[in-house]
Design a protein around this motif. Structure first.
Motif, PDB file in Angstrom:
ATOM      1  N   ASP A  17       0.868  -1.177   0.000  1.00  0.00           N
ATOM      2  CA  ASP A  17       0.000   0.000   0.000  1.00  0.00           C
ATOM      3  C   ASP A  17       0.903   1.225   0.000  1.00  0.00           C
ATOM      4  N   LYS A  22      -4.333   3.097  -5.480  1.00  0.00           N
ATOM      5  CA  LYS A  22      -5.300   2.463  -4.574  1.00  0.00           C
ATOM      6  C   LYS A  22      -6.345   1.686  -5.367  1.00  0.00           C
ATOM      7  N   TYR A  40      -5.464  -4.160  -6.155  1.00  0.00           N
ATOM      8  CA  TYR A  40      -5.136  -5.026  -5.019  1.00  0.00           C
ATOM      9  C   TYR A  40      -4.470  -6.315  -5.499  1.00  0.00           C
ATOM     10  N   GLN A 100      -9.264   0.888  -0.400  1.00  0.00           N
ATOM     11  CA  GLN A 100      -8.690  -0.209   0.381  1.00  0.00           C
ATOM     12  C   GLN A 100      -9.538  -1.455   0.193  1.00  0.00           C
TER      13      GLN A 100
END
Lengths: 342, 611
Positions: B48, B349, B404, B592
């Motif tokens: 991250d 992100k 992700y 997230q």
């Protein structure tokens, strides 16, 4: 043993589709001349691909009995890049216009030229948007009255030749829709050139911008309005009794009046050199514009450098020589692995 | 290394490394991950980091983190809360301390806790005294011990201090009994001279520091995971995508052709593929997103396995050309590694908010199959499937990965090449009465006739084509028929995709549905709930258009349906519209991934309501 194919004729390149340009459009002449030149190039018909974007000129592929791809506005050079980079054996021709190529597609045109793929870029310049019915284009003269510029265009035009030279083109030429012999000669030269060949074809839009190029299309006025470029010959124009020449000093062209028997070179007239090391010479020629100067017609620049597709293939060949053919299992097991026992 | 201190065995640990974006946290995390993989644990990682390459030193904006969760059992997420936080400066502490589990271990570089740095992080006073009540705080004078280890080398202070992340890495290797060798091997392959010596020395010094310092009374070990036997490697989603493209080339017998323009977080796919020219793959980095898809479509027209990789803003720029590929019915794969938007949004992100854009973001009715990988490893196989569908059905296919899975990694059971699906690129060859828009009766695919084939010269384009001949047609009836045919062709892709498989029971009270990178969190939450007797199952959709043909039936087996996704309800809307189910939505749009507990809480609420 290979059997020689039957010689192709112009009509072999005519598709079964009705041509739908306006009567009197300059495109008809260009189409006919390309169909005339095609069989002379020695390329099997199935290896020829015409690619276009959007606009009147971009309907071109439908009328050619070759492979053809009518793509989207401005992006034909990128589609052609994909075709040529994946299949260097194909003869790839891009047909675009002043709006398609220099407005919405300016970026693709720029980058395709600088990559120097071995393909032909034919830009039909009629200085107006035809298919959308008559708005000023990026090559229209400042002050042009059109549907979208009723008080006159306040845009400064871009010159296709200067644009191509600025992008690092290795072959740059200008020809005229209705001058069949010259057009055919330039098409041959463009095809022979090993690299991106950029050809501006002055083309008449009979409906929205008629007679834009009349001075150079008309044989009577052309002698003074146009400057014929011949490699190795001085830049001379005008009737015998009033010959003039182009002198270039510090990159700035000027007109020299010649006496009837005067040697142009002695009078400081530049001698045309397509292969001049510096593009500055060709750029100086590109600045010659009506009404102050004659409009140059012919090949501005022709130099050679390796093509994109040949360098791409060379990298593949080098990698193959150094590493052998790719092995998927070896790749998946490369680096750190570990085994879990049952 | 024999250790004299006691070793305590634990089943699972989550560690977060955090520091400045210039501190090398991603590298530290990656090296720790490699060692952990070799130690035989199951693992899941979550890098991250900010989009800025080097934000102002010590600022909150510049904090970069890398979380790794590893265990002796099967795990699917990087864990909701880390057990250990390694913070290299006050900003890293401030940005991450909220996530550390109560009584977790906080390892700090105490040398970085100067008044100046505290100020940069926005601390009015030293936070450590109050933190000591809530966490096990270990203050390591990292800068000093690192300098001490390197004092006899001819390195400047800057170069010396740059090694401190590897000192911390060595310390963590000791603390969790990880093998140091993979990192030493990597250093040798990467550096020479003093830099090699310095980094090698500090990794070892970090280990020795752990063993000798009184700060750590014990070290920990995590036994090997009992996972499916076979050979494993660690892989990130983006690497797997690139290898999947190479794999598709091998399995379909034709090297792929990639058109790309750099964009976060998809660029690594281009970087990775560009290294494998010996596979025959051609990668073109071109002038913009539109050119990237255009060169790919050009190559597809010429008969190649064409692909382009991008992220959200790039997908939007590609839509016009994607519509042309729909109209000309050419095979093409477009990969969108989704990121938080709209507009530039948060480039590093994650988000799953491009689903409706992929399905409906073009002018007019322009259907394309849409697939989404659920895990980093699945990025490999999904590329092979995407190409198979594209060439069999003569259609562009969109693959939706996300930020992700692009960057996180997992141990991946290396597939047996023999077990991978194969296919064949078939170009049309017969010349008599060729019709470019004739259709295969089963799939409705049109023939793929490529330039260079004698007798098949034809023209295609963005204008509506007459059925069969492909000639330009403005006939109202023909247009209606062609729109319907293009839709039906894509609908028939459903015949070639796997049926929806439920995790849990086929019938029951609650079904949780997700897609893409939320797979780990949803499955973990559902399995946890099931383990305590809750009547909940989950379904993860790999095929978002068309849906698996049994999806309606599966939905009918449950009284309640929950759609969990990282957007404001895109799949949720589709399912409600298509199947008229009163599905509920669990939406998260924070850039997230889901935490397991967020999904679990909603499951419990819905089950309480249902009973």
């Amino acid at each position: 043993m290979a059997i020689a194919p039957a010689a192709l004729k112009s009509k072999d390149f005519v598709s079964n589709q009705d041509v739908r340009w306006c009567p009197g459009c300059g495109d008809y002449s260009i189409l006919k001349n390309i169909q005339k030149v095609m069989p002379e190039l020695g390329v099997p018909k199935e290896n020829v691909v015409f690619v276009s974007g959007i606009g009147c000129s971009s309907r071109f592929p439908y009328y050619m009995n070759t492979y053809g791809f009518h793509t989207i506005h401005g992006r034909a050079p990128a589609f052609a890049t994909g075709i040529k980079a994946s299949h260097p054996d194909l003869s790839v021709w891009v047909v675009t216009g002043d709006g398609d190529g220099l407005s919405i597609g300016g970026n693709h045109l720029l980058h395709t030229i600088r990559r120097n793929l071995d393909l032909q870029l034919l830009l039909f310049n009629n200085r107006v948007y035809g298919l959308t019915k008559g708005q000023y284009s990026p090559t229209s003269r400042t002050g042009m009255h059109s549907k979208s510029s009723p008080q006159g265009s306040i845009d400064y035009p871009i010159d296709p030749i200067s644009f191509a030279l600025g992008a690092g083109a290795t072959f740059v030429a200008r020809t005229i829709d209705v001058d069949a012999p010259h057009l055919q000669e330039i098409l041959h030269r463009a095809h022979q050139h090993p690299g991106t060949a950029f050809v501006e074809i002055l083309q008449n839009c009979v409906v929205y911008n008629d007679n834009e190029w009349l001075e150079v299309e008309d044989r009577k006025t052309r002698v003074s309005a146009a400057l014929a470029l011949h490699n190795g010959e001085p830049l001379v124009f005008g009737p015998k009794e009033a010959r003039r020449g182009i002198r270039i000093r510090d990159g700035v062209p000027s007109i020299v009046h010649l006496e009837p028997d005067e040697n142009p070179e002695s009078a400081g007239v530049a001698v045309h050199n397509e292969a001049h090391e510096s593009p500055s010479y060709a750029f100086a020629l590109a600045t010659l514009a009506r009404p102050d100067f004659p409009l140059p017609i012919g090949v501005f620049r022709a130099v050679e450098k390796p093509t994109y597709e040949s360098m791409l293939q060379a990298q593949i060949d080098d990698a193959l020589a150094a590493r052998g053919p790719g092995d998927l299992a070896a790749l998946l097991h490369s680096g750190d692995t570990w085994t879990v026992e049952s | 290394m024999a250790t004299k201190k006691p070793i305590e065995q634990v089943e699972r640990v989550a560690i977060r490394f955090a520091g400045d974006s210039g501190d090398g946290m991603q590298l530290t995390g990656t090296k720790f991950t490699e060692s952990t993989a070799l130690a035989g644990n199951d693992l899941s990682t979550f890098p991250d980091f900010p989009a800025e390459i080097r934000a102002p030193a010590g600022s909150l904006a510049g904090v970069s983190g890398f979380q790794i969760h590893f265990a002796s059992e099967d795990i699917r997420t990087p864990a909701d809360s880390p057990d250990v936080l390694v913070a290299l400066n006050p900003a890293a502490l401030r940005a991450n301390i909220g996530d550390l589990r109560p009584n977790g271990m906080l390892i700090l570089n105490s040398d970085a806790f100067t008044t100046k740095n505290l100020g940069r992080a926005g601390y009015a006073e030293d936070p450590l005294p109050s933190l000591k009540d809530r966490f096990r705080v270990v203050e390591v004078p990292l800068t000093a011990v690192n300098r001490e280890a390197l004092k006899d080398l001819k390195l400047g202070t800057r170069e010396t201090d740059r090694c401190k992340n590897f000192f911390a890495l060595g310390l963590m290797f000791w603390l969790y009994n990880r093998p140091i060798e993979p990192t030493l091997r990597w250093l040798e392959s990467k550096f020479r001279g003093d830099v090699l010596e310095a980094n090698t020395r500090v990794v070892k010094a970090g280990m020795h520091f752990g063993e000798t310092t009184e700060l750590f009374p014990v070290s920990f070990s995590v036994p090997k995971a009992k996972i499916q036997p076979g050979t494993y490697r660690n892989i990130t989603g983006n690497t797997a995508l690139a290898w999947g493209i190479l794999g598709a080339g091998i399995q379909l017998g034709r090297p792929a052709f990639l058109g790309a323009y750099p964009i976060t977080p998809a660029s690594e796919v281009l970087h990775e593929l560009a290294r494998y020219r010996h596979f025959g793959v051609k990668t073109l980095q071109v002038e913009d997103e539109m050119a990237a898809i255009s060169v790919a479509i050009g190559a597809a027209f010429a008969g190649e396995l064409a692909v382009c990789t991008t992220s959200g803003p790039g997908l939007i720029l590609k839509q016009e050309a994607l519509g042309l590929a729909v109209m000309t019915e050419l095979p093409l794969v477009v990969v969108d590694v989704q990121r938080a938007g709209p507009s530039t949004g948060m480039p590093t992100k994650t988000e799953q908010a491009d689903l409706l854009a992929a399905l409906y973001g073009r002018n007019s009715d322009s259907p394309v199959p849409v697939l989404a990988p659920a895990t980093p490893g699945e990025c490999f196989t999904i590329m092979i499937e995407a190409f198979q569908l594209a060439v069999k059905h003569m259609t562009p296919v969109v693959v939706l990965s996300d930020g992700y899975i692009a960057n996180s990694s997992e141990p991946w059971l290396i597939p047996d090449i023999e077990s991978l699906p194969r296919g064949e690129v078939r170009h049309h060859a017969e010349g008599a009465d060729f019709q470019p828009y004739a259709r295969d009766p089963e799939t409705l695919a049109r023939p793929w006739a490529v330039p260079g084939t004698p007798g098949l010269e034809h023209r295609i384009g963005g204008l509506e084509s007459e059925e069969g001949t492909g000639n330009v047609s403005y006939s109202p009836e023909n247009h209606g028929r062609m729109v319907a045919l293009r839709a039906e062709k894509v609908a028939r892709v459903a015949h070639d995709i796997a049926p929806a498989e439920v995790n849990g029971s086929d019938r029951g009270e609650l079904l949780v549905i997700g897609w893409g990178g939320t797979h780990g969190a949803i499955t973990s939450a559902v399995n946890e709930a099931r383990a305590v007797g809750k009547d909940v199952s989950s379904l993860h959709l790999r095929h978002l258009n068309p849906f698996p043909s049994n999806l309606g039936e599966v939905l009918g087996g449950f009284r309640q349906v929950l759609v969990a996704e990282l957007n404001c309800g895109q799949l949720w809307r589709l399912l409600r519209a298509e199947y008229l189910v009163p599905a509920e939505l669990l939406s998260k749009v924070e850039g997230q991934p889901f935490k397991v507990r967020e999904i679990r809480a909603r499951i419990d609420t819905m089950l309480a309501k249902g009973s």
